[in-house]
Design a protein around this motif. Structure first.
Motif, PDB file in Angstrom:
ATOM      1  N   CYS A   6       0.886  -1.002  -0.087  1.00  0.00           N
ATOM      2  CA  CYS A   6       0.086  -0.008  -0.029  1.00  0.00           C
ATOM      3  C   CYS A   6       0.792   1.277  -0.134  1.00  0.00           C
ATOM      4  O   CYS A   6       1.557   1.352   1.198  1.00  0.00           O
ATOM      5  CB  CYS A   6      -0.994   0.047   1.310  1.00  0.00           C
ATOM      6  SG  CYS A   6      -1.812  -1.406   1.389  1.00  0.00           S
ATOM      7  N   PHE A   7       1.182   1.694  -1.187  1.00  0.00           N
ATOM      8  CA  PHE A   7       1.973   2.940  -1.321  1.00  0.00           C
ATOM      9  C   PHE A   7       1.232   4.399  -1.558  1.00  0.00           C
ATOM     10  O   PHE A   7       0.496   4.314  -2.526  1.00  0.00           O
ATOM     11  CB  PHE A   7       2.824   2.660  -2.528  1.00  0.00           C
ATOM     12  CG  PHE A   7       3.935   3.782  -2.820  1.00  0.00           C
ATOM     13  CD1 PHE A   7       5.105   3.612  -1.956  1.00  0.00           C
ATOM     14  CD2 PHE A   7       4.013   4.616  -3.670  1.00  0.00           C
ATOM     15  CE1 PHE A   7       5.994   4.421  -2.215  1.00  0.00           C
ATOM     16  CE2 PHE A   7       5.045   5.636  -3.735  1.00  0.00           C
ATOM     17  CZ  PHE A   7       6.120   5.575  -3.050  1.00  0.00           C
ATOM     18  N   GLY A   8       1.231   5.189  -0.382  1.00  0.00           N
ATOM     19  CA  GLY A   8       0.588   6.289  -0.351  1.00  0.00           C
ATOM     20  C   GLY A   8       0.996   7.378   0.510  1.00  0.00           C
ATOM     21  O   GLY A   8       2.113   7.504   0.919  1.00  0.00           O
ATOM     22  N   GLU A  45       3.051   1.431   3.322  1.00  0.00           N
ATOM     23  CA  GLU A  45       4.138   2.179   3.122  1.00  0.00           C
ATOM     24  C   GLU A  45       3.510   3.821   2.768  1.00  0.00           C
ATOM     25  O   GLU A  45       3.532   4.377   1.672  1.00  0.00           O
ATOM     26  CB  GLU A  45       4.791   1.994   1.835  1.00  0.00           C
ATOM     27  CG  GLU A  45       5.783   0.656   1.879  1.00  0.00           C
ATOM     28  CD  GLU A  45       7.296   1.234   2.682  1.00  0.00           C
ATOM     29  OE1 GLU A  45       7.272   2.576   2.497  1.00  0.00           O
ATOM     30  OE2 GLU A  45       8.116   0.763   2.637  1.00  0.00           O
ATOM     31  N   GLY A  46       2.762   4.206   3.768  1.00  0.00           N
ATOM     32  CA  GLY A  46       2.103   5.754   3.716  1.00  0.00           C
ATOM     33  C   GLY A  46       3.050   6.641   4.258  1.00  0.00           C
ATOM     34  O   GLY A  46       3.803   6.443   5.225  1.00  0.00           O
ATOM     35  N   MET A  47       3.423   7.934   3.722  1.00  0.00           N
ATOM     36  CA  MET A  47       4.066   8.833   4.253  1.00  0.00           C
ATOM     37  C   MET A  47       3.444  10.256   3.914  1.00  0.00           C
ATOM     38  O   MET A  47       2.906  10.702   2.853  1.00  0.00           O
ATOM     39  CB  MET A  47       5.549   8.800   3.571  1.00  0.00           C
ATOM     40  CG  MET A  47       6.462   9.929   3.963  1.00  0.00           C
ATOM     41  SD  MET A  47       8.044   9.841   3.323  1.00  0.00           S
ATOM     42  CE  MET A  47       9.188  10.817   4.326  1.00  0.00           C
ATOM     43  N   GLY A  48       3.298  11.043   5.145  1.00  0.00           N
ATOM     44  CA  GLY A  48       2.630  12.286   5.119  1.00  0.00           C
ATOM     45  C   GLY A  48       3.327  13.237   3.942  1.00  0.00           C
ATOM     46  O   GLY A  48       4.579  13.263   3.938  1.00  0.00           O
ATOM     47  N   GLY A  49       2.574  14.091   3.308  1.00  0.00           N
ATOM     48  CA  GLY A  49       3.233  14.706   2.420  1.00  0.00           C
ATOM     49  C   GLY A  49       3.932  14.046   0.862  1.00  0.00           C
ATOM     50  O   GLY A  49       4.353  14.895  -0.001  1.00  0.00           O
ATOM     51  N   ARG A  50       3.615  12.984   0.813  1.00  0.00           N
ATOM     52  CA  ARG A  50       4.197  12.190  -0.255  1.00  0.00           C
ATOM     53  C   ARG A  50       3.316  12.586  -1.455  1.00  0.00           C
ATOM     54  O   ARG A  50       2.317  12.747  -1.751  1.00  0.00           O
ATOM     55  CB  ARG A  50       4.384  10.693   0.012  1.00  0.00           C
ATOM     56  CG  ARG A  50       4.838  10.043  -1.417  1.00  0.00           C
ATOM     57  CD  ARG A  50       4.874   8.310  -1.105  1.00  0.00           C
ATOM     58  NE  ARG A  50       6.003   8.070  -0.460  1.00  0.00           N
ATOM     59  CZ  ARG A  50       6.226   6.990   0.509  1.00  0.00           C
ATOM     60  NH1 ARG A  50       4.979   6.342   0.457  1.00  0.00           N
ATOM     61  NH2 ARG A  50       7.024   6.733   1.015  1.00  0.00           N
ATOM     62  N   THR A  51       4.332  12.768  -2.890  1.00  0.00           N
ATOM     63  CA  THR A  51       3.713  13.317  -3.943  1.00  0.00           C
ATOM     64  C   THR A  51       3.791  11.947  -4.950  1.00  0.00           C
ATOM     65  O   THR A  51       4.426  11.101  -4.647  1.00  0.00           O
ATOM     66  CB  THR A  51       4.301  14.600  -4.503  1.00  0.00           C
ATOM     67  OG1 THR A  51       5.643  14.129  -4.843  1.00  0.00           O
ATOM     68  CG2 THR A  51       4.193  15.738  -3.721  1.00  0.00           C
ATOM     69  N   THR A  52       3.389  12.352  -6.172  1.00  0.00           N
ATOM     70  CA  THR A  52       3.474  11.321  -7.204  1.00  0.00           C
ATOM     71  C   THR A  52       5.009  11.484  -7.649  1.00  0.00           C
ATOM     72  O   THR A  52       5.656  10.540  -7.466  1.00  0.00           O
ATOM     73  CB  THR A  52       2.717  11.225  -8.607  1.00  0.00           C
ATOM     74  OG1 THR A  52       2.761  12.691  -9.040  1.00  0.00           O
ATOM     75  CG2 THR A  52       1.400  11.245  -8.013  1.00  0.00           C
TER      76      THR A  52
END
Length: 211
Positions: A6-8, A45-52
């Protein structure tokens, strides 16, 4: 074991609009694990502020296109990769419209397709388009969004769906499933994490049954 990456961004990481982070059993990733059962392994695999694909000088190391190859290799072999990004691309500094954000999602899809999976088939890709930003996002405690970002969020799902259809990916329209809390206009509360988990579980189980 069926492995699901889960990549987000922060809505995958579980940022609580009331402050802090939702516990794992509240986050959609943790709920998804329970719904799928012991034959599945859900990897957060979630991270605050992550963009594409964008680099943010105020929040370094948030570019998804840089982080994704590492996650793919770290957790391989993978059966599914869920890509749930695009919200942070709507920050004013990037000046990205819906088509540009969808193009960033497309780059992530290509990365999954071209990263080795230890001799196994390429993972099935699931694209989740972002939930809508709520009116008032320009005054959210999370800086970077102008009120105009709300309009971009309204146009994003159709553009991302085009990518999913063209590339043979599963697609979930987040705007039809869950919504942001009125507390910060951006993040999901526990009830909406539950809705997201249920929709993804239904999608994954139906796809598995069709194999």
């Amino acid at each position: 074991m069926i492995n699901v990456l889960c990549f987000g961004d922060s809505n995958t990481n579980g940022t609580d609009p009331a402050g802090g982070r939702h516990p794992r059993d509240v986050r959609w990733t943790g709920r998804l694990q329970r719904l799928l059962g012991d034959d599945w392994y859900v990897i957060e695999e979630g991270m605050g502020g992550r963009t594409t694909v964008y680099n943010n000088p105020l929040e370094p190391h948030r570019s998804g296109i840089e982080a994704l190859p590492i996650a793919l290799v770290t957790h391989r072999p993978l059966d599914y990769v869920i890509i749930a990004l695009g919200t942070n691309d709507m920050k004013d500094m990037f000046r990205a419209d819906a088509r540009a954000i969808a193009a960033g999602v497309d780059m992530l899809v290509q990365e999954v397709k071209h990263t080795g999976n230890r001799g196994q088939d390429t993972p099935r890709i699931v694209i989740v388009s972002p939930i809508l930003l709520r009116p008032g996002i320009g005054e959210s405690p999370f800086i970077g969004f102008r009120e105009e970002a709300r309009e971009v969020s309204l146009k994003l799902a159709p553009e991302i769906r085009k990518i999913a259809d063209r590339e043979g990916c599963l697609f979930l329209d987040g705007t039809k499933v869950a919504e942001a809390s009125d507390l910060d206009k951006l993040h999901m509360d526990g009830e909406n994490h539950a809705k997201m988990a249920r929709a993804l579980a239904d999608l994954l189980l139906a796809d598995r049954a069709a194999d």
